[in-house]
Structures are given as C-alpha cells and as structure tokens.
Scaffold this motif. Structure first.
Motif, PDB file in Angstrom:
ATOM      1  N   UNK A  66      59.530  51.283  29.707  1.00  0.00           N
ATOM      2  CA  UNK A  66      58.348  51.443  30.545  1.00  0.00           C
ATOM      3  C   UNK A  66      57.337  50.323  30.352  1.00  0.00           C
ATOM      4  N   UNK A  67      57.406  49.588  29.216  1.00  0.00           N
ATOM      5  CA  UNK A  67      56.410  48.562  28.922  1.00  0.00           C
ATOM      6  C   UNK A  67      56.380  47.429  29.934  1.00  0.00           C
ATOM      7  N   UNK A  68      57.503  46.908  30.419  1.00  0.00           N
ATOM      8  CA  UNK A  68      57.414  45.836  31.422  1.00  0.00           C
ATOM      9  C   UNK A  68      56.720  46.280  32.708  1.00  0.00           C
ATOM     10  N   UNK A  69      56.961  47.506  33.100  1.00  0.00           N
ATOM     11  CA  UNK A  69      56.322  48.017  34.315  1.00  0.00           C
ATOM     12  C   UNK A  69      54.814  48.151  34.105  1.00  0.00           C
ATOM     13  N   UNK A  70      54.413  48.672  32.953  1.00  0.00           N
ATOM     14  CA  UNK A  70      52.981  48.811  32.670  1.00  0.00           C
ATOM     15  C   UNK A  70      52.304  47.452  32.531  1.00  0.00           C
ATOM     16  N   UNK A  71      52.990  46.488  31.932  1.00  0.00           N
ATOM     17  CA  UNK A  71      52.413  45.151  31.796  1.00  0.00           C
ATOM     18  C   UNK A  71      52.230  44.493  33.159  1.00  0.00           C
ATOM     19  N   UNK A  72      53.202  44.644  34.046  1.00  0.00           N
ATOM     20  CA  UNK A  72      53.079  44.070  35.384  1.00  0.00           C
ATOM     21  C   UNK A  72      51.944  44.733  36.168  1.00  0.00           C
ATOM     22  N   UNK A  73      51.808  46.039  36.044  1.00  0.00           N
ATOM     23  CA  UNK A  73      50.725  46.739  36.730  1.00  0.00           C
ATOM     24  C   UNK A  73      49.367  46.331  36.176  1.00  0.00           C
ATOM     25  N   UNK A  74      49.272  46.169  34.867  1.00  0.00           N
ATOM     26  CA  UNK A  74      48.005  45.738  34.266  1.00  0.00           C
ATOM     27  C   UNK A  74      47.661  44.312  34.693  1.00  0.00           C
ATOM     28  N   UNK A  75      48.650  43.441  34.731  1.00  0.00           N
ATOM     29  CA  UNK A  75      48.408  42.071  35.182  1.00  0.00           C
ATOM     30  C   UNK A  75      47.935  42.044  36.632  1.00  0.00           C
ATOM     31  N   UNK A  76      48.568  42.833  37.479  1.00  0.00           N
ATOM     32  CA  UNK A  76      48.165  42.887  38.893  1.00  0.00           C
ATOM     33  C   UNK A  76      46.739  43.429  39.032  1.00  0.00           C
ATOM     34  N   UNK A  77      46.383  44.422  38.229  1.00  0.00           N
ATOM     35  CA  UNK A  77      45.032  44.987  38.310  1.00  0.00           C
ATOM     36  C   UNK A  77      43.990  43.973  37.839  1.00  0.00           C
ATOM     37  N   UNK A 112      44.293  40.688  37.822  1.00  0.00           N
ATOM     38  CA  UNK A 112      44.244  39.602  38.801  1.00  0.00           C
ATOM     39  C   UNK A 112      43.451  40.022  40.037  1.00  0.00           C
ATOM     40  N   UNK A 113      43.649  41.251  40.491  1.00  0.00           N
ATOM     41  CA  UNK A 113      42.912  41.735  41.654  1.00  0.00           C
ATOM     42  C   UNK A 113      41.416  41.810  41.371  1.00  0.00           C
ATOM     43  N   UNK A 114      41.055  42.288  40.194  1.00  0.00           N
ATOM     44  CA  UNK A 114      39.632  42.362  39.846  1.00  0.00           C
ATOM     45  C   UNK A 114      39.017  40.969  39.699  1.00  0.00           C
ATOM     46  N   UNK A 115      39.770  40.027  39.140  1.00  0.00           N
ATOM     47  CA  UNK A 115      39.261  38.671  38.994  1.00  0.00           C
ATOM     48  C   UNK A 115      39.069  38.014  40.360  1.00  0.00           C
ATOM     49  N   UNK A 116      40.023  38.192  41.252  1.00  0.00           N
ATOM     50  CA  UNK A 116      39.878  37.613  42.591  1.00  0.00           C
ATOM     51  C   UNK A 116      38.744  38.279  43.369  1.00  0.00           C
ATOM     52  N   UNK A 117      38.571  39.575  43.200  1.00  0.00           N
ATOM     53  CA  UNK A 117      37.470  40.260  43.875  1.00  0.00           C
ATOM     54  C   UNK A 117      36.130  39.763  43.347  1.00  0.00           C
ATOM     55  N   UNK A 118      36.035  39.575  42.047  1.00  0.00           N
ATOM     56  CA  UNK A 118      34.797  39.040  41.477  1.00  0.00           C
ATOM     57  C   UNK A 118      34.521  37.627  41.946  1.00  0.00           C
ATOM     58  N   UNK A 119      35.571  36.819  42.056  1.00  0.00           N
ATOM     59  CA  UNK A 119      35.387  35.452  42.542  1.00  0.00           C
ATOM     60  C   UNK A 119      34.946  35.449  44.008  1.00  0.00           C
ATOM     61  N   UNK A 120      35.478  36.355  44.801  1.00  0.00           N
ATOM     62  CA  UNK A 120      35.083  36.417  46.214  1.00  0.00           C
ATOM     63  C   UNK A 120      33.636  36.878  46.362  1.00  0.00           C
TER      64      UNK A 120
END
Length: 83
Positions: free
Chosen positions: A29-40, A42-50
């Motif tokens: 389950x760790x790879x799936x959780x790591x990918x989801x955390x990375x996506x979250x 990245x999304x928050x960083x891009x939203x903050x940059x926008x």
C-alpha cells in the motif's frame, strides 16, 4: 469398495492442500499512498503559486484616438505629478 470409502480424512486433506498452496502475494500500500501524497502536495503548491502569482493577461483600456495617454484628463493631474 466405492470411491467415497477412503481411509483418508477429506477435511485433513483439504487443510493440507491449503497449507501447501503458495500464498497469494499481498499488495503493498505504501507506493499508492506515496503517489497520492505527492499528487496532493503538488496540487497545493500549484494552487498556491496560482494565487500568489501576478496575473498574466491584462486588459487593454479603450482609448479615444485624439487623446494621448501621456496627458491627464481635463481637471485631473497627471500621474507623474501626483503627490
């Protein structure tokens, strides 16, 4: 003697077959959780940059053809001379 007449216990045979069977590979389950955390993140960083970035597209003002942009409208001071 019929086929059902056997000296071996069918329940014991079924348990032995279950114990000898190769175990099913468990899914990690760790790879799936790591990918989801990375996506979250990245999304928050891009939203903050926008939100914090200045706007890229500007609107042009409608200007009359006989008025210069360097001159102030009648009754107002130009921006360069403002206090």
């Amino acid at each position: 003697m019929t086929v059902a007449d056997s000296a071996l216990d069918p329940d014991a045979l079924a348990q032995a077959r279950r114990l000898l069977a190769t175990p099913a590979p468990s899914e990690r389950l760790w790879p799936v959780l790591a990918a989801a955390a990375f996506a979250a993140v990245a999304a928050l960083a891009l939203a903050g940059a926008m939100i914090t970035a200045p706007p890229v597209v500007t609107q042009h003002l409608a200007v009359e053809s006989n008025v210069s942009l360097d001159e102030a409208p009648p009754g107002e001071t130009p921006f360069s001379e403002a206090p």
